[in-house]
Design a protein around this motif. Structure first.
Motif, PDB file in Angstrom:
ATOM      1  N   PRO A 264       0.804  -1.225   0.000  1.00  0.00           N
ATOM      2  CA  PRO A 264       0.000   0.000   0.000  1.00  0.00           C
ATOM      3  C   PRO A 264       0.843   1.284   0.000  1.00  0.00           C
ATOM      4  O   PRO A 264       0.436   2.285  -0.582  1.00  0.00           O
ATOM      5  CB  PRO A 264      -0.826  -0.114   1.288  1.00  0.00           C
ATOM      6  CG  PRO A 264      -0.932  -1.586   1.528  1.00  0.00           C
ATOM      7  CD  PRO A 264       0.383  -2.150   1.068  1.00  0.00           C
ATOM      8  N   ILE A 265       2.016   1.244   0.631  1.00  0.00           N
ATOM      9  CA  ILE A 265       2.904   2.415   0.596  1.00  0.00           C
ATOM     10  C   ILE A 265       3.307   2.706  -0.846  1.00  0.00           C
ATOM     11  O   ILE A 265       3.246   3.849  -1.306  1.00  0.00           O
ATOM     12  CB  ILE A 265       4.164   2.198   1.466  1.00  0.00           C
ATOM     13  CG1 ILE A 265       3.815   2.204   2.952  1.00  0.00           C
ATOM     14  CG2 ILE A 265       5.228   3.252   1.168  1.00  0.00           C
ATOM     15  CD1 ILE A 265       4.977   1.816   3.869  1.00  0.00           C
ATOM     16  N   ILE A 266       3.718   1.662  -1.567  1.00  0.00           N
ATOM     17  CA  ILE A 266       4.156   1.825  -2.957  1.00  0.00           C
ATOM     18  C   ILE A 266       3.012   2.342  -3.824  1.00  0.00           C
ATOM     19  O   ILE A 266       3.178   3.284  -4.612  1.00  0.00           O
ATOM     20  CB  ILE A 266       4.664   0.483  -3.538  1.00  0.00           C
ATOM     21  CG1 ILE A 266       5.829  -0.060  -2.742  1.00  0.00           C
ATOM     22  CG2 ILE A 266       5.040   0.640  -5.017  1.00  0.00           C
ATOM     23  CD1 ILE A 266       6.978   0.880  -2.589  1.00  0.00           C
ATOM     24  N   LYS A 267       1.850   1.739  -3.668  1.00  0.00           N
ATOM     25  CA  LYS A 267       0.684   2.124  -4.469  1.00  0.00           C
ATOM     26  C   LYS A 267       0.334   3.596  -4.240  1.00  0.00           C
ATOM     27  O   LYS A 267       0.137   4.359  -5.198  1.00  0.00           O
ATOM     28  CB  LYS A 267      -0.491   1.224  -4.096  1.00  0.00           C
ATOM     29  CG  LYS A 267      -1.601   1.222  -5.079  1.00  0.00           C
ATOM     30  CD  LYS A 267      -2.627   0.178  -4.641  1.00  0.00           C
ATOM     31  CE  LYS A 267      -3.378  -0.339  -5.826  1.00  0.00           C
ATOM     32  NZ  LYS A 267      -4.342  -1.355  -5.480  1.00  0.00           N
ATOM     33  N   ALA A 268       0.269   4.010  -2.986  1.00  0.00           N
ATOM     34  CA  ALA A 268      -0.063   5.401  -2.660  1.00  0.00           C
ATOM     35  C   ALA A 268       1.032   6.350  -3.130  1.00  0.00           C
ATOM     36  O   ALA A 268       0.743   7.443  -3.641  1.00  0.00           O
ATOM     37  CB  ALA A 268      -0.294   5.544  -1.160  1.00  0.00           C
ATOM     38  N   ALA A 269       2.299   5.949  -2.971  1.00  0.00           N
ATOM     39  CA  ALA A 269       3.413   6.808  -3.381  1.00  0.00           C
ATOM     40  C   ALA A 269       3.401   7.040  -4.885  1.00  0.00           C
ATOM     41  O   ALA A 269       3.667   8.150  -5.349  1.00  0.00           O
ATOM     42  CB  ALA A 269       4.741   6.191  -2.950  1.00  0.00           C
TER      43      ALA A 269
ATOM     44  N   PHE B 201      10.249   0.403  -7.450  1.00  0.00           N
ATOM     45  CA  PHE B 201      10.375  -0.351  -6.196  1.00  0.00           C
ATOM     46  C   PHE B 201      11.126  -1.641  -6.448  1.00  0.00           C
ATOM     47  O   PHE B 201      10.935  -2.301  -7.468  1.00  0.00           O
ATOM     48  CB  PHE B 201       9.006  -0.679  -5.613  1.00  0.00           C
ATOM     49  CG  PHE B 201       9.074  -1.610  -4.441  1.00  0.00           C
ATOM     50  CD1 PHE B 201       8.715  -2.949  -4.574  1.00  0.00           C
ATOM     51  CD2 PHE B 201       9.525  -1.169  -3.212  1.00  0.00           C
ATOM     52  CE1 PHE B 201       8.795  -3.812  -3.501  1.00  0.00           C
ATOM     53  CE2 PHE B 201       9.603  -2.031  -2.136  1.00  0.00           C
ATOM     54  CZ  PHE B 201       9.240  -3.363  -2.279  1.00  0.00           C
ATOM     55  N   SER B 202      11.968  -1.997  -5.500  1.00  0.00           N
ATOM     56  CA  SER B 202      12.633  -3.288  -5.553  1.00  0.00           C
ATOM     57  C   SER B 202      12.748  -3.855  -4.151  1.00  0.00           C
ATOM     58  O   SER B 202      13.159  -3.163  -3.222  1.00  0.00           O
ATOM     59  CB  SER B 202      14.030  -3.158  -6.167  1.00  0.00           C
ATOM     60  OG  SER B 202      14.641  -4.435  -6.234  1.00  0.00           O
ATOM     61  N   SER B 203      12.370  -5.099  -4.027  1.00  0.00           N
ATOM     62  CA  SER B 203      12.599  -5.836  -2.796  1.00  0.00           C
ATOM     63  C   SER B 203      13.996  -6.439  -2.910  1.00  0.00           C
ATOM     64  O   SER B 203      14.282  -7.140  -3.875  1.00  0.00           O
ATOM     65  CB  SER B 203      11.548  -6.932  -2.639  1.00  0.00           C
ATOM     66  OG  SER B 203      11.816  -7.693  -1.485  1.00  0.00           O
ATOM     67  N   VAL B 204      14.838  -6.141  -1.966  1.00  0.00           N
ATOM     68  CA  VAL B 204      16.245  -6.553  -2.057  1.00  0.00           C
ATOM     69  C   VAL B 204      16.638  -7.406  -0.853  1.00  0.00           C
ATOM     70  O   VAL B 204      17.732  -7.292  -0.329  1.00  0.00           O
ATOM     71  CB  VAL B 204      17.183  -5.333  -2.190  1.00  0.00           C
ATOM     72  CG1 VAL B 204      16.977  -4.644  -3.525  1.00  0.00           C
ATOM     73  CG2 VAL B 204      16.978  -4.346  -1.049  1.00  0.00           C
ATOM     74  N   ASP B 205      15.746  -8.299  -0.440  1.00  0.00           N
ATOM     75  CA  ASP B 205      15.974  -9.066   0.781  1.00  0.00           C
ATOM     76  C   ASP B 205      17.176 -10.007   0.703  1.00  0.00           C
ATOM     77  O   ASP B 205      17.721 -10.386   1.728  1.00  0.00           O
ATOM     78  CB  ASP B 205      14.718  -9.819   1.211  1.00  0.00           C
ATOM     79  CG  ASP B 205      14.131 -10.689   0.118  1.00  0.00           C
ATOM     80  OD1 ASP B 205      14.550 -10.563  -1.041  1.00  0.00           O
ATOM     81  OD2 ASP B 205      13.247 -11.491   0.429  1.00  0.00           O
TER      82      ASP B 205
END
Length: 133
Positions: free
Chosen positions: A26-31, A99-103
């Motif tokens: 939701p943070i990404i979507k809103a941003a 956005f990238s998930s870099v886990d």
């Protein structure tokens, strides 16, 4: 818009206690919506615990966004790395919020250990190898 009117802001923070990774979508979507409406471009990395974000846009807009991020309860230990004019033109002109998930990647550790300008350069060098949405 001339380049003198642009500002850049980069920071890292930790996902606040009481929030889990499910709040990131939701943070990404809103941003993406907010940024597109306000002429902000940039990229957000998340490693499952920490954020690293770089944004660019008109000075007043970036200053207001930086204040919002500092007040956002989903972030703790917000550490500004770079908050200054951007004289070179936008680095991410086509991404309202990549956005990238870099886990599985230590890139956030590398950025935190770098100087602010080195961190942004590292992000620019690495963005082609990251899985950016």
């Amino acid at each position: 818009m001339n380049n003198q009117a642009l500002n850049q802001f980069a920071y890292h923070s930790k996902l606040a206690n009481g929030y889990d990774v499910n709040c990131v979508g939701p943070i990404i979507k809103a941003a993406r919506v907010f940024n597109a409406l306000h002429g902000i471009t940039g990229v957000l990395l998340f490693d499952g615990e920490r954020f690293f974000q770089y944004v660019e846009g008109e000075s007043a807009t970036i200053n207001a966004l930086a204040e919002r991020i500092h007040r956002d309860p989903r972030h703790q230990h917000v550490t500004a790395l770079l908050h200054e004019p951007l004289h070179t033109g936008r680095r991410y002109p086509h991404w309202s919020m990549a956005f990238s998930s870099v886990d599985e990647d230590a890139i956030i550790d590398q950025m935190i250990a770098s100087t602010p300008h080195e961190a942004v350069a590292l992000l620019l060098d690495r963005h082609l190898t990251l899985d950016i949405d």
